[in-house]
Design a protein around this motif. Structure first.
Motif, PDB file in Angstrom:
ATOM      1  N   VAL A 137       0.815  -1.213   0.000  1.00  0.00           N
ATOM      2  CA  VAL A 137       0.000   0.000   0.000  1.00  0.00           C
ATOM      3  C   VAL A 137       0.851   1.268   0.000  1.00  0.00           C
ATOM      4  O   VAL A 137       0.331   2.371  -0.155  1.00  0.00           O
ATOM      5  CB  VAL A 137      -0.993   0.033   1.190  1.00  0.00           C
ATOM      6  N   MET A 259      -2.185   3.568  -6.678  1.00  0.00           N
ATOM      7  CA  MET A 259      -3.257   4.164  -5.887  1.00  0.00           C
ATOM      8  C   MET A 259      -3.390   5.664  -6.118  1.00  0.00           C
ATOM      9  O   MET A 259      -4.340   6.285  -5.609  1.00  0.00           O
ATOM     10  CB  MET A 259      -3.018   3.905  -4.394  1.00  0.00           C
ATOM     11  N   ASP A 288      -7.616  10.037   4.126  1.00  0.00           N
ATOM     12  CA  ASP A 288      -7.531   8.664   3.632  1.00  0.00           C
ATOM     13  C   ASP A 288      -7.118   8.675   2.168  1.00  0.00           C
ATOM     14  O   ASP A 288      -7.507   9.562   1.401  1.00  0.00           O
ATOM     15  CB  ASP A 288      -8.890   7.968   3.777  1.00  0.00           C
ATOM     16  N   SER A 290      -6.963   5.872  -1.098  1.00  0.00           N
ATOM     17  CA  SER A 290      -7.332   4.519  -1.516  1.00  0.00           C
ATOM     18  C   SER A 290      -7.178   4.364  -3.021  1.00  0.00           C
ATOM     19  O   SER A 290      -7.166   5.342  -3.775  1.00  0.00           O
ATOM     20  CB  SER A 290      -8.769   4.191  -1.097  1.00  0.00           C
ATOM     21  N   GLU A 297      -8.758  -3.530  -4.152  1.00  0.00           N
ATOM     22  CA  GLU A 297      -8.950  -2.154  -3.692  1.00  0.00           C
ATOM     23  C   GLU A 297      -8.534  -2.051  -2.241  1.00  0.00           C
ATOM     24  O   GLU A 297      -9.017  -2.780  -1.369  1.00  0.00           O
ATOM     25  CB  GLU A 297     -10.410  -1.719  -3.846  1.00  0.00           C
ATOM     26  N   GLY A 299      -6.788   0.769   0.994  1.00  0.00           N
ATOM     27  CA  GLY A 299      -6.671   2.151   1.442  1.00  0.00           C
ATOM     28  C   GLY A 299      -5.820   2.269   2.678  1.00  0.00           C
ATOM     29  O   GLY A 299      -5.562   1.285   3.380  1.00  0.00           O
ATOM     30  N   ASP A 363     -12.433   1.669  -0.205  1.00  0.00           N
ATOM     31  CA  ASP A 363     -12.207   3.097  -0.009  1.00  0.00           C
ATOM     32  C   ASP A 363     -12.536   3.480   1.428  1.00  0.00           C
ATOM     33  O   ASP A 363     -12.764   2.617   2.280  1.00  0.00           O
ATOM     34  CB  ASP A 363     -13.014   3.914  -1.015  1.00  0.00           C
ATOM     35  N   GLY A 367     -14.001   0.939   4.130  1.00  0.00           N
ATOM     36  CA  GLY A 367     -13.078   0.633   5.215  1.00  0.00           C
ATOM     37  C   GLY A 367     -13.519   1.140   6.568  1.00  0.00           C
ATOM     38  O   GLY A 367     -12.785   0.996   7.552  1.00  0.00           O
TER      39      GLY A 367
END
Length: 385
Positions: A137, A259, A288, A290, A297, A299, A363, A367
């Motif tokens: 990430v 991302m 945030d 994401s 997907e 984030g 997203d 989340g």
């Protein structure tokens, strides 16, 4: 399991549903101290279900803390546990594997991140940081790092003007955040503590200030992993001037390039601001980032705590993948010199911050980023008897 005692913990959810919520409480009970720095178990007094827990010496060095992960507790309800010695079969917890200038952190046997703290670096940082399906990430030691912003190394603490020295960039005139020692370095069933002391130095190794970066990483599933950071800036070598600049964290993230909001990802802040135009230079409780990594997907959110100076913070967040909190850049962000955000930390004084980083699936809405913010600032209450 054996030797169950009379210690009972009752946790109250308060006004929020609790799921994947770390609970850490200092315990004042005659039976707790013999379990300091050991893994234990908690038994639900109603259902008999058993969960992992961990006892460890509290940060004050005088008391004992009890930690566990609270799941599936609805708002306005409570749950009671009894404590006993033992562990849960098949749960490896948070483990640290040390090598030269690195610490690999695994969660229940799965790789999660590596802490990199060599004195030859410009600053300590975590890379890679893995999320759902093992996706990276953050960006760090990848081919992309040579293309732009070499100093954006995954997850780290930095700032751009400290006594007129650049401790944000990486170059011949930049200073460094230099690792000195660890005050805590251990894992356990529920969390690890990696507490590091550092000095902030000029290019010529003149000390400008010190810090304490106290990280806790919790044993949570990969779609809800949490870092907590208690950060202290210490004016240990004279007054410290933090200049008004956009170039800074203080808690900094550079996301995986796939991302980036410029490539289909999304930035969102606590007020519903979307992408750079509505979030850069704006104040918010959290932010945030994401997007999609390898078809998944994912984030990552940064939470600013209500106790932090100048709460809520401004955000230096860009469509090209950067996200950082910055309390000193108000004049720059608002394009108004009369709102100069520079600050002088007087010799001997300290400035304290609390941040949480949440890695999640989907997203910000999927989340549950807004809901989980309350786990950080309005945690459940615990009674011990």
């Amino acid at each position: 399991m054996a030797n169950q005692n009379n210690l009972t913990c009752t946790v109250n959810a308060g006004y929020h549903n609790r799921d994947g919520c770390p609970v850490v409480v200092n315990v004042d009970h005659p039976d707790i101290h013999k379990y300091a720095n050991t893994d234990v178990v908690l038994t639900d007094t109603d259902t008999g279900d058993v969960i992992a827990a961990q006892c460890f010496t509290s940060d004050d060095g005088k008391s004992t803390s009890l930690a566990w992960i609270l799941d599936s507790l609805k708002a306005s309800t409570s749950r009671s546990y009894t404590l006993s010695e033992g562990s849960i079969d098949g749960e490896a917890g948070v483990n640290l594997d040390e090598d030269s200038d690195t610490i690999d952190i695994t969660l229940n046997g799965k790789p999660f991140t590596t802490f990199r703290y060599a004195k030859t670096q410009y600053r300590p940082y975590f890379f890679p940081v893995l999320g759902p399906n093992g996706c990276e990430v953050t960006r760090g030691e990848t081919s992309e790092i040579s293309k732009d912003h070499v100093h954006h190394r995954s997850l780290y603490v930095a700032y751009g003007e400290v006594n007129d020295v650049d401790l944000w960039g990486e170059g011949s005139n930049c200073g460094k955040v230099v690792h000195q020692n660890f005050t805590q370095k251990h894992g356990g069933a529920i969390l690890s503590r990696i507490y590091a002391d550092n000095t902030w130095e000029t290019k010529d190794a003149q000390v400008l200030m010190s810090d304490k970066q106290n990280f806790r990483i919790y044993n949570l599933p990969e779609d809800g992993t949490i870092f907590d950071l208690d950060l202290s800036f210490i004016a240990s070598a004279g007054d410290v001037h933090f200049g008004d600049t956009k170039e800074g964290g203080i808690m900094c993230i550079r996301v995986n390039p796939s991302m980036n909001a410029s490539d289909g990802g999304q930035i969102e802040n606590a007020f519903g601001g979307i992408n750079e135009g509505e979030t850069w230079g704006k104040r918010a409780n959290w932010c945030d980032y994401s997007g999609v990594v390898g078809g998944t997907e994912v984030g990552i959110a940064v939470y600013d705590h209500i106790v932090n100076p100048r709460y809520p913070t401004y955000w230096h967040v860009r469509n090209y993948g950067l996200m950082g909190s910055n309390i000193f850049g108000s004049g720059t962000f608002e394009r108004d010199k009369s709102k100069d955000g520079s600050y002088v930390l007087k010799e001997g004084e300290q400035m304290h911050f609390k941040f949480r980083v949440l890695i999640h699936a989907g997203d910000a809405t999927q989340g549950n980023v807004a809901q989980k913010y309350h786990d950080f600032i309005n945690p459940p209450t615990v009674e011990v008897s």
